[in-house]
Design a protein around this motif. Sequence first.
Motif, short mmCIF file in Angstrom:
data_model
loop_
_atom_site.label_atom_id
_atom_site.label_comp_id
_atom_site.label_asym_id
_atom_site.label_seq_id
_atom_site.Cartn_x
_atom_site.Cartn_y
_atom_site.Cartn_z
N ALA A 83 0.82 -1.21 0.00
CA ALA A 83 0.00 0.00 0.00
C ALA A 83 0.86 1.26 0.00
CB ALA A 83 -0.93 0.00 1.21
N VAL A 84 2.17 1.11 0.18
CA VAL A 84 3.08 2.25 0.13
C VAL A 84 3.09 2.85 -1.28
CG1 VAL A 84 5.49 2.97 0.39
CG2 VAL A 84 4.49 1.39 2.02
N MET A 85 2.89 1.99 -2.29
CA MET A 85 2.79 2.47 -3.68
C MET A 85 1.44 3.17 -3.81
SD MET A 85 3.64 2.83 -6.85
CE MET A 85 2.66 3.22 -8.29
N PRO A 86 1.46 4.51 -4.01
CA PRO A 86 0.20 5.26 -4.04
C PRO A 86 -0.57 5.06 -5.35
CG PRO A 86 2.02 6.72 -4.51
CD PRO A 86 2.62 5.38 -4.17
N SER A 87 -1.85 5.36 -5.25
CA SER A 87 -2.69 5.34 -6.46
C SER A 87 -2.62 6.70 -7.13
CB SER A 87 -4.13 5.02 -6.09
OG SER A 87 -4.66 6.04 -5.26
N HIS A 88 -2.95 6.71 -8.41
CA HIS A 88 -3.02 7.94 -9.20
C HIS A 88 -4.31 7.91 -10.00
CE1 HIS A 88 1.26 7.27 -8.33
NE2 HIS A 88 1.27 8.57 -8.16
N PRO A 89 -5.46 8.03 -9.31
CA PRO A 89 -6.76 7.89 -9.98
C PRO A 89 -7.00 8.93 -11.07
CG PRO A 89 -7.04 8.68 -7.73
CD PRO A 89 -5.60 8.32 -7.89
N ASP A 90 -6.30 10.05 -11.00
CA ASP A 90 -6.43 11.08 -12.03
C ASP A 90 -5.96 10.57 -13.39
OD1 ASP A 90 -3.93 11.16 -10.51
OD2 ASP A 90 -3.33 12.76 -11.88
N LEU A 91 -5.14 9.52 -13.39
CA LEU A 91 -4.63 8.97 -14.65
C LEU A 91 -5.60 7.98 -15.30
CD1 LEU A 91 -0.86 8.44 -13.79
CD2 LEU A 91 -1.93 10.33 -15.04
N ALA A 92 -6.67 7.61 -14.61
CA ALA A 92 -7.63 6.67 -15.17
C ALA A 92 -8.24 7.20 -16.47
CB ALA A 92 -8.74 6.37 -14.15
N GLU A 93 -8.32 8.50 -16.57
CA GLU A 93 -8.88 9.12 -17.77
C GLU A 93 -7.80 9.54 -18.76
OE1 GLU A 93 -11.75 12.15 -16.82
OE2 GLU A 93 -12.54 10.96 -15.14
N LYS A 94 -6.57 9.07 -18.54
CA LYS A 94 -5.45 9.38 -19.42
C LYS A 94 -4.74 8.09 -19.83
CE LYS A 94 -4.54 13.96 -17.55
NZ LYS A 94 -3.49 14.85 -17.05
N PRO A 95 -5.42 7.23 -20.59
CA PRO A 95 -4.83 5.94 -20.92
C PRO A 95 -3.52 6.03 -21.71
CG PRO A 95 -6.82 6.32 -22.21
CD PRO A 95 -6.75 7.40 -21.17
N LEU A 96 -3.36 7.06 -22.52
CA LEU A 96 -2.10 7.19 -23.27
C LEU A 96 -0.94 7.52 -22.34
CD1 LEU A 96 -3.21 9.09 -26.52
CD2 LEU A 96 -2.64 6.66 -26.27
N VAL A 97 -1.20 8.28 -21.30
CA VAL A 97 -0.15 8.61 -20.33
C VAL A 97 0.22 7.35 -19.53
CG1 VAL A 97 0.46 10.01 -18.31
CG2 VAL A 97 -0.83 11.04 -20.20
N VAL A 98 -0.80 6.59 -19.13
CA VAL A 98 -0.53 5.35 -18.39
C VAL A 98 0.27 4.39 -19.26
CG1 VAL A 98 -1.60 3.36 -17.26
CG2 VAL A 98 -2.58 5.64 -16.93
N GLU A 99 -0.12 4.28 -20.53
CA GLU A 99 0.62 3.41 -21.45
C GLU A 99 2.07 3.88 -21.59
OE1 GLU A 99 0.56 2.00 -26.14
OE2 GLU A 99 -0.96 3.39 -25.43
N ALA A 100 2.27 5.18 -21.71
CA ALA A 100 3.63 5.72 -21.84
C ALA A 100 4.45 5.45 -20.57
CB ALA A 100 3.58 7.21 -22.15
N LEU A 101 3.82 5.55 -19.40
CA LEU A 101 4.52 5.23 -18.15
C LEU A 101 4.91 3.75 -18.12
CD1 LEU A 101 2.48 7.30 -15.56
CD2 LEU A 101 4.95 7.45 -15.91
#
Length: 129
Positions: A101-119
Motif C-alpha cells: 500500500a506504500v505504492m500510491p494510487s493515481h486515480p487522475d490517470l484513469a482518464e489518461k490511458p495514453l499517459v498510463v501506457e507511456a509510463l
Amino acid sequence: MRERILVWVFMTVTGVAFGAAFAAGCSNITPEFKAQMEATKLFNNKCATCHGLAGNGLGPAAANCNPRPRDYTSKEWQLSVTDEMIEKTIVYGGAAVGKSAVMPSHPDLAEKPLVVEALRKKIRRFAGL
C-alpha cells in the motif's frame, strides 16, 4: 553519477524541444508524443522519488519505504508481470494488485490511458527488454 547526468541531459533536451514546439505553434504533435512527455514529467517528479531516475528502486525516499520500491531494472521482475498489472498498479496503487500500500494510487490517470501506457513503456525500458 554519470547515469544521472545523462538522464538529466536527456530530460532537459526533450523538455526544451517539447516547449519549443508548442511555442512555435507546432500543430503536428501527436497525442502519443504529448502523453510521452507528460509521462516523463510524472515519472521524474513523482515516481523517481522512490524508484529513482534510473528505475533501480534507489530514489531519495527509498530508504524510508518498507518494503523497498520496485527495481524496474530487474529482468526477472519484468518477465513476471503483465502490462495490465503494471498499468493497474500505476492507476490504483499497490494495494489494488495485492502489493504494498506504500505504492500510491493515481486515480487522475484513469482518464489518461495514453499517459498510463507511456509510463508502462518507460518502466519496461528500464530492463532493456
